[in-house]
Design an enzyme around this catalytic site. Structure first.
Site, PDB file in Angstrom:
ATOM      1  N   LYS A 132       0.829  -1.201   0.000  1.00 19.20           N
ATOM      2  CA  LYS A 132       0.000   0.000   0.000  1.00 19.20           C
ATOM      3  C   LYS A 132       0.869   1.259   0.000  1.00 19.20           C
ATOM      4  CE  LYS A 132      -3.938   1.813   2.697  1.00 19.20           C
ATOM      5  NZ  LYS A 132      -4.811   1.508   3.838  1.00 19.20           N
ATOM      6  N   SER A 207      -9.328   1.857   2.819  1.00 18.32           N
ATOM      7  CA  SER A 207      -8.402   2.642   2.021  1.00 18.32           C
ATOM      8  C   SER A 207      -7.372   1.788   1.275  1.00 18.32           C
ATOM      9  CB  SER A 207      -7.679   3.651   2.927  1.00 18.32           C
ATOM     10  OG  SER A 207      -6.937   2.990   3.948  1.00 18.32           O
ATOM     11  N   GLY A 229     -10.193   1.426  10.310  1.00 20.32           N
ATOM     12  CA  GLY A 229     -11.639   1.404  10.490  1.00 20.32           C
ATOM     13  C   GLY A 229     -12.297   0.360   9.603  1.00 20.32           C
ATOM     14  N   GLY A 230     -11.445  -0.462   8.961  1.00 22.82           N
ATOM     15  CA  GLY A 230     -11.952  -1.475   8.043  1.00 22.82           C
ATOM     16  C   GLY A 230     -11.194  -1.488   6.724  1.00 22.82           C
ATOM     17  N   SER A 231     -10.047  -0.825   6.667  1.00 22.78           N
ATOM     18  CA  SER A 231      -9.361  -0.563   5.395  1.00 22.78           C
ATOM     19  C   SER A 231      -8.710  -1.766   4.733  1.00 22.78           C
ATOM     20  CB  SER A 231      -8.316   0.540   5.585  1.00 22.78           C
ATOM     21  OG  SER A 231      -8.936   1.751   5.905  1.00 22.78           O
TER      22      SER A 231
END
Length: 569
Positions: A132, A207, A229-231
């Site tokens: 990433k 993200s 948060g869930g990326s």
């Protein structure tokens, strides 16, 4: 004279703003030009390799699961260079369709030479790995999709990249992200919108959306994302991948950039994304080694527990198909029910479980952790930048003066019960006005974790099965529904390991049932969610698997069980 002075001042301000915008545009154009030149160079290198080795069985290599590919590389029946260029070629094809790459890493050729000089083959010997955008690689930018981060390349590799290389992996590409990382779409003003390879009208999630798109498109076999948060889990859900968010401190965060640093109450976690659970387990096993523990002494020296991962003992599984905060589309709840039935039939014990006080978690714990200052630190990252359209509503909420937010909160307070607190979003959350309030907020998170674990222990649970947001949203919609990600946010607040496994696809029956979806009370948020997920027939449907902190191996073992049962079905 006064009028002339006023007009002159206005003209000067106008010119100053124009020059500022022009400067931003120049930086964006330069970044895009650098990326495009890198793509052309890589395309040329791929072409040269194809001319030198025309007989490569590309499809055969790309179809190999990670464990089998690793075995072939270890035994020498496949050459690392052949595998690398096969994936480079496929990644080039995928990014031309989905815009998932920020850029290729040309030093992958140097790493290819380096692994051939190593005395021992690491666990990831010869495996191409994508990373990433904000995970530092020496000589490359970590942009977070922000113009202000286009200046200085990383001086050294992040700890995670160093360990990947030591284990024989070849980082070959950095993937696109949403601006500031604070969105679960995948778009920024510099490199543009990333598309879901399964349906170009849909978002890959965020993200870590670039990773999701690249792996799903077949251009990478293993990727490293991050999750606050869930990326990791949302792109995995949207794209039909397996993804693991470990306990935050299980893998080193040294050398990882962020748009807003120092938010410790709800920490970021790095984790793997891949096509199957065995790939995640191999990656974790490779990373949890002495090299990582030595390079970053803050990482607990806990090697991967193969015995736990390989166990076949029956599990006591807590389950729920809604958290009561943001009702998910019918297909996501169906996935939990069907998986629960399959687990029960396989001999596991299923126990109803209800996570406590999700409204409180969302408004008082999660959002307050990120916007304790009213969003001022986050707004600062957009200074001298263009705000991505997908973020404008959130940015505008944060720009409301504190007095305006107080008045808005008072006006909306009578409606909060009717709208199940959904209106208490970025615009209306209370801020931490003092150090004492910040300390109290940290204490509240600790108290909630204690309460949650006590409930878990009381039911004698091993793991929990629950829903994850999905199916894939139409592009542009994630920015309108920040609070829809309560299903994943919960386990960031708790700092529990959580993973996502695809178990089904959206059916015509699901689409018909969606037409009857009313959510909590058929309010604007419920209707927006309905629009966001419409037209998803054939797209992946996933579930979420959770374990207690530091029990990543148990979480993966549970994910593997779910994966096996869904494939048998």
């Amino acid at each position: 004279a006064a009028l002339a002075l006023l007009c002159g001042s206005a003209a000067a301000v106008g010119v100053w703003k124009w020059l500022g915008k022009r400067q931003i545009q120049k930086k964006i154009e330069e970044a895009r030009r650098t990326r495009d030149e890198g793509v052309k160079k890589m395309a040329k290198a791929i072409q040269q390799f194809r001319e030198q080795v025309p007989s490569v069985q590309t499809d055969a290599i790309l179809s190999l699961p990670l464990l089998e590919l690793s075995g072939r590389l270890q035994e020498g029946s496949l050459c690392p260079k052949t595998v690398l260029y096969t994936y480079l070629e496929k990644a080039l094809e995928v990014t031309q369709r989905t815009n998932c790459l920020r850029h290729f890493i040309p030093e992958c050729e140097e790493q290819l030479q380096e692994i051939q000089r190593q005395r021992e083959k690491g666990l990831l010997y010869g495996i191409p790995v994508s990373i990433k955008d904000h995970i530092s690689h020496k000589g490359h930018l970590s942009t977070c999709g922000l113009v202000q981060c286009l200046g200085t390349p990383a001086q050294e590799d992040s700890v995670l990249v160093k360990v990947l290389k030591r284990q024989g992996a070849i980082p070959f590409a950095m993937t696109n992200v949403p601006q500031s990382l604070f969105n679960y779409d995948c778009s920024n003003p510099i490199f543009g919108q990333t598309l879901n390879p399964l349906n170009h009208q849909k978002s890959p999630g965020g993200s870590s959306g670039g990773e999701g798109a690249l792996i799903t498109g077949g251009g990478s076999i293993l990727g490293i994302g991050s999750d606050t948060g869930g990326s990791i889990r949302l792109p995995s859900s949207f794209c039909g991948l397996c993804g693991l968010k470990p306990t935050a401190e299980r893998l080193s965060l040294s050398g990882v950039s962020d748009s807003v640093s120092g938010i410790l109450a709800v920490p970021c976690a790095l984790g793997p994304m891949a096509r199957d659970v065995d790939s995640l387990a191999l990656c974790m096993k490779a990373l949890l080694c002495q090299e990582m523990f030595q390079l970053d002494p803050t990482v607990p020296p806990i090697p991967f527990d193969e015995e736990v991962y390989s166990s076949s003992a029956p599990l006591r599984v807590g389950y729920y198909d809604t958290d009561g905060y943001f009702p998910l589309p019918p297909c996501m709840r169906r996935a939990v029910r069907e998986t629960r039935g399959a687990l029960q039939a396989a001999g596991h014990q299923l126990v109803p479980f209800s996570p406590p006080r999700i409204h409180y978690v969302m408004t008082e714990l999660f959002l307050k952790a990120f916007f304790a200052d009213g969003g001022r630190a986050w707004l600062d990252v957009f200074t001298g930048d263009t705000v991505d359209p997908n973020l404008k509503s959130q940015v505008n909420c944060c720009k409301i003066p504190r007095l305006g937010k107080k008045l808005l909160a008072l006006v909306l307070k009578p409606l909060q019960f009717l709208l199940l607190l959904k209106l208490k979003n970025v615009a209306t959350i209370s801020t931490c006005r003092s150090v004492k309030e910040m300390w109290n907020h940290h204490h509240q998170i600790q108290a909630y974790r204690t309460e949650f674990i006590a409930q878990w222990r009381e039911l004698r649970l091993d793991v929990v099965l629950c829903p994850v947001l999905g199916p894939a949203f139409t592009t542009g919609y994630p920015g309108k529904l920040l609070t829809a990600i309560s299903s994943t946010m919960l386990y960031n607040v708790l700092n529990f390991p959580a993973g996502v496994v695809p178990v089904s696809t959206v059916t015509e029956a699901d689409e018909e049932e969606l037409k009857l979806y009313r959510g909590c009370c058929d309010d604007p948020w419920d209707r927006t969610l309905k629009q966001a997920v419409a037209g998803a027939v054939g797209l992946p449907v996933a579930v979420q698997c959770v374990a207690l902190p530091w029990r990543e191996e148990l979480c993966l073992r549970f994910m593997k069980e779910v994966e096996t049962l869904s494939r048998e079905k």
